[in-house]
Design a protein around this motif. Structure first.
Motif, PDB file in Angstrom:
ATOM      1  N   ILE A   1       0.837  -1.203   0.000  1.00  0.00           N
ATOM      2  CA  ILE A   1       0.000   0.000   0.000  1.00  0.00           C
ATOM      3  C   ILE A   1       0.876   1.258   0.000  1.00  0.00           C
ATOM      4  CG2 ILE A   1      -1.765   1.291   1.267  1.00  0.00           C
ATOM      5  CD1 ILE A   1      -2.729  -1.389   2.409  1.00  0.00           C
ATOM      6  N   GLY A   2       1.940   1.228   0.782  1.00  0.00           N
ATOM      7  CA  GLY A   2       2.806   2.396   0.876  1.00  0.00           C
ATOM      8  C   GLY A   2       3.503   2.748  -0.423  1.00  0.00           C
ATOM      9  N   LEU A   3       3.778   1.762  -1.264  1.00  0.00           N
ATOM     10  CA  LEU A   3       4.513   2.015  -2.503  1.00  0.00           C
ATOM     11  C   LEU A   3       3.644   2.554  -3.637  1.00  0.00           C
ATOM     12  CD1 LEU A   3       6.987  -1.012  -2.666  1.00  0.00           C
ATOM     13  CD2 LEU A   3       7.526   1.392  -2.166  1.00  0.00           C
ATOM     14  N   VAL A   4       2.318   2.550  -3.461  1.00  0.00           N
ATOM     15  CA  VAL A   4       1.427   2.993  -4.537  1.00  0.00           C
ATOM     16  C   VAL A   4       1.728   4.428  -4.986  1.00  0.00           C
ATOM     17  CG1 VAL A   4      -0.973   3.490  -5.150  1.00  0.00           C
ATOM     18  CG2 VAL A   4      -0.409   1.373  -3.953  1.00  0.00           C
ATOM     19  N   PRO A   5       1.841   5.411  -4.077  1.00  0.00           N
ATOM     20  CA  PRO A   5       2.129   6.779  -4.546  1.00  0.00           C
ATOM     21  C   PRO A   5       3.454   6.882  -5.305  1.00  0.00           C
ATOM     22  CG  PRO A   5       1.365   6.817  -2.274  1.00  0.00           C
ATOM     23  CD  PRO A   5       1.645   5.375  -2.613  1.00  0.00           C
ATOM     24  N   GLY A   6       4.452   6.108  -4.870  1.00  0.00           N
ATOM     25  CA  GLY A   6       5.735   6.124  -5.572  1.00  0.00           C
ATOM     26  C   GLY A   6       5.620   5.585  -6.987  1.00  0.00           C
ATOM     27  N   SER A   7       4.797   4.547  -7.170  1.00  0.00           N
ATOM     28  CA  SER A   7       4.568   4.016  -8.511  1.00  0.00           C
ATOM     29  C   SER A   7       3.910   5.064  -9.397  1.00  0.00           C
ATOM     30  CB  SER A   7       3.675   2.766  -8.435  1.00  0.00           C
ATOM     31  OG  SER A   7       4.275   1.752  -7.668  1.00  0.00           O
TER      32      SER A   7
ATOM     33  N   ASN B   1      -0.162  -1.962   9.141  1.00  0.00           N
ATOM     34  CA  ASN B   1       0.432  -0.950   9.994  1.00  0.00           C
ATOM     35  C   ASN B   1       0.428   0.368   9.229  1.00  0.00           C
ATOM     36  OD1 ASN B   1       2.688   0.780  11.154  1.00  0.00           O
ATOM     37  ND2 ASN B   1       2.586  -0.886  12.659  1.00  0.00           N
ATOM     38  N   TRP B   2      -0.486   1.253   9.586  1.00  0.00           N
ATOM     39  CA  TRP B   2      -0.687   2.480   8.812  1.00  0.00           C
ATOM     40  C   TRP B   2       0.434   3.491   9.007  1.00  0.00           C
ATOM     41  CZ3 TRP B   2      -3.692   2.334   4.830  1.00  0.00           C
ATOM     42  CH2 TRP B   2      -4.763   1.426   4.806  1.00  0.00           C
ATOM     43  N   TRP B   3       1.161   3.430  10.125  1.00  0.00           N
ATOM     44  CA  TRP B   3       2.326   4.286  10.278  1.00  0.00           C
ATOM     45  C   TRP B   3       3.396   3.908   9.251  1.00  0.00           C
ATOM     46  CZ3 TRP B   3       2.240   8.781  12.263  1.00  0.00           C
ATOM     47  CH2 TRP B   3       1.430   9.084  13.369  1.00  0.00           C
ATOM     48  N   ALA B   4       3.600   2.600   9.088  1.00  0.00           N
ATOM     49  CA  ALA B   4       4.562   2.142   8.082  1.00  0.00           C
ATOM     50  C   ALA B   4       4.104   2.543   6.684  1.00  0.00           C
ATOM     51  CB  ALA B   4       4.732   0.627   8.176  1.00  0.00           C
ATOM     52  N   VAL B   5       2.802   2.405   6.430  1.00  0.00           N
ATOM     53  CA  VAL B   5       2.252   2.805   5.124  1.00  0.00           C
ATOM     54  C   VAL B   5       2.534   4.278   4.857  1.00  0.00           C
ATOM     55  CG1 VAL B   5       0.114   3.183   3.829  1.00  0.00           C
ATOM     56  CG2 VAL B   5       0.443   1.049   5.096  1.00  0.00           C
ATOM     57  N   LEU B   6       2.256   5.130   5.841  1.00  0.00           N
ATOM     58  CA  LEU B   6       2.440   6.574   5.674  1.00  0.00           C
ATOM     59  C   LEU B   6       3.901   6.929   5.413  1.00  0.00           C
ATOM     60  CD1 LEU B   6       1.284   9.446   5.792  1.00  0.00           C
ATOM     61  CD2 LEU B   6       1.641   9.405   8.264  1.00  0.00           C
ATOM     62  N   LEU B   7       4.806   6.320   6.165  1.00  0.00           N
ATOM     63  CA  LEU B   7       6.226   6.630   6.007  1.00  0.00           C
ATOM     64  C   LEU B   7       6.760   6.154   4.652  1.00  0.00           C
ATOM     65  CD1 LEU B   7       7.370   5.725   9.623  1.00  0.00           C
ATOM     66  CD2 LEU B   7       7.503   7.998   8.576  1.00  0.00           C
ATOM     67  N   ILE B   8       6.370   4.939   4.273  1.00  0.00           N
ATOM     68  CA  ILE B   8       6.811   4.429   2.970  1.00  0.00           C
ATOM     69  C   ILE B   8       6.224   5.256   1.840  1.00  0.00           C
ATOM     70  CG2 ILE B   8       6.645   2.470   1.371  1.00  0.00           C
ATOM     71  CD1 ILE B   8       6.852   0.623   3.796  1.00  0.00           C
ATOM     72  N   ALA B   9       4.932   5.613   1.964  1.00  0.00           N
ATOM     73  CA  ALA B   9       4.285   6.412   0.925  1.00  0.00           C
ATOM     74  C   ALA B   9       4.968   7.762   0.757  1.00  0.00           C
ATOM     75  CB  ALA B   9       2.805   6.598   1.265  1.00  0.00           C
ATOM     76  N   SER B  10       5.298   8.405   1.879  1.00  0.00           N
ATOM     77  CA  SER B  10       5.972   9.712   1.825  1.00  0.00           C
ATOM     78  C   SER B  10       7.337   9.585   1.141  1.00  0.00           C
ATOM     79  CB  SER B  10       6.147  10.275   3.236  1.00  0.00           C
ATOM     80  OG  SER B  10       4.899  10.432   3.874  1.00  0.00           O
ATOM     81  N   GLY B  11       8.090   8.561   1.550  1.00  0.00           N
ATOM     82  CA  GLY B  11       9.405   8.366   0.954  1.00  0.00           C
ATOM     83  C   GLY B  11       9.331   7.963  -0.505  1.00  0.00           C
ATOM     84  N   ALA B  12       8.416   7.028  -0.824  1.00  0.00           N
ATOM     85  CA  ALA B  12       8.323   6.519  -2.190  1.00  0.00           C
ATOM     86  C   ALA B  12       7.853   7.586  -3.168  1.00  0.00           C
ATOM     87  CB  ALA B  12       7.373   5.322  -2.236  1.00  0.00           C
TER      88      ALA B  12
END
Length: 256
Positions: A50-56, A209-220
């Motif tokens: 889920i977190g990588l979607v914005p990066g894609s 884990n939505w905190w992990a999702v948010l952090l990965i999404a921001s970075g990605a």
């Protein structure tokens, strides 16, 4: 999650977003990072997806010039990506967690082999395409993209490399346009699987884990834009070495 853990997850997201845009296999950075921080493998995989979607999405946007004229093709192949991603995501949630531990090790090993073999794969792709004209991939490519989507919905690491090989072999396009198409299809796979995971979280006991999702999404998101901008300047050998090292660490962690 403490501050240092949060910084590590965000940094992994940046790296994964850039690597996914340039090569593929960004999950070999983020997934083992989450596992190393103590997240169960399935939770780590779902949150990572889920977190990588914005990066894609930002990676695909960064290649918008190379996407010109590919709309019809991507609509057709995107349907295969959606179906495959949904099936792969349901398999991930439906199979026992113990099965994931075994299957993902095999998938990481395959992904690492593909990463190491990427230069040879590219030469083979170019050799196969010499003197041939393929305006579209036909049913064989649709099926191949469907299977890649299943792989991506289940785990996802190296799905970009698989897609580059498929598209490069079956389409009469240069590799930059192939890479642009790969970024779009990867975004479709990640997005479709994310919809399944979120729906299952809402209506069942699926853990995210939505905190992990948010952090990965921001970075990605940042990494995807950077990857599209400077990707051609980064030595491929450096990327492959980093991915292989991190992937090996992931296998060791899963076997521990």
């Amino acid at each position: 999650m403490d501050v240092l853990d949060a910084v590590a997850v965000f940094a992994a997201g940046v790296a994964a977003g850039g690597i996914n845009t340039i090569v593929g296999s960004g999950s070999l950075i983020t997934f083992p990072t989450l596992v190393a921080l103590g997240y169960p493998p399935v939770v780590a995989n779902v949150s990572n997806n889920i977190g990588l979607v914005p990066g894609s999405a930002t990676g695909a946007y960064g290649y918008r010039e190379e996407l010109r004229g590919q709309r019809g093709r991507l609509l057709r192949l995107g349907s295969a990506s959606i179906v495959g991603a949904v099936v792969g995501a349901l398999l991930l949630l439906g199979l026992p967690a113990e099965a994931f531990d075994i299957i993902v090790i095999a998938l990481i090993l395959v992904a690492l082999i593909l990463v190491v073999a990427q230069p040879r794969l590219q030469k083979w792709v170019l050799g196969r395409r010499e003197g041939e004209h393929r305006p579209h991939g036909g049913p064989a490519l649709w099926v191949g993209v469907l299977l890649a989507g299943m792989y991506g919905g289940y785990f996802g690491a190296a799905q970009g490399i698989i897609l580059i090989a498929l598209l490069g072999i079956m389409l009469d396009e240069d590799l930059q346009r192939v890479n642009a198409a790969k970024n779009v299809l990867s975004a479709v796979v990640n997005g479709s699987a994310a919809v399944v995971f979120t729906a299952m979280w809402l209506f069942s006991d699926t853990e995210i884990n939505w905190w992990a999702v948010l952090l990965i999404a921001s970075g990605a998101t940042t990494g995807g834009l950077i990857g599209a901008r400077v990707g051609r300047r980064i030595p491929p050998l450096v990327l492959r070495v980093v991915i292989v090292v991190v992937g090996t660490v992931a296998i060791v962690n899963l076997l521990a």
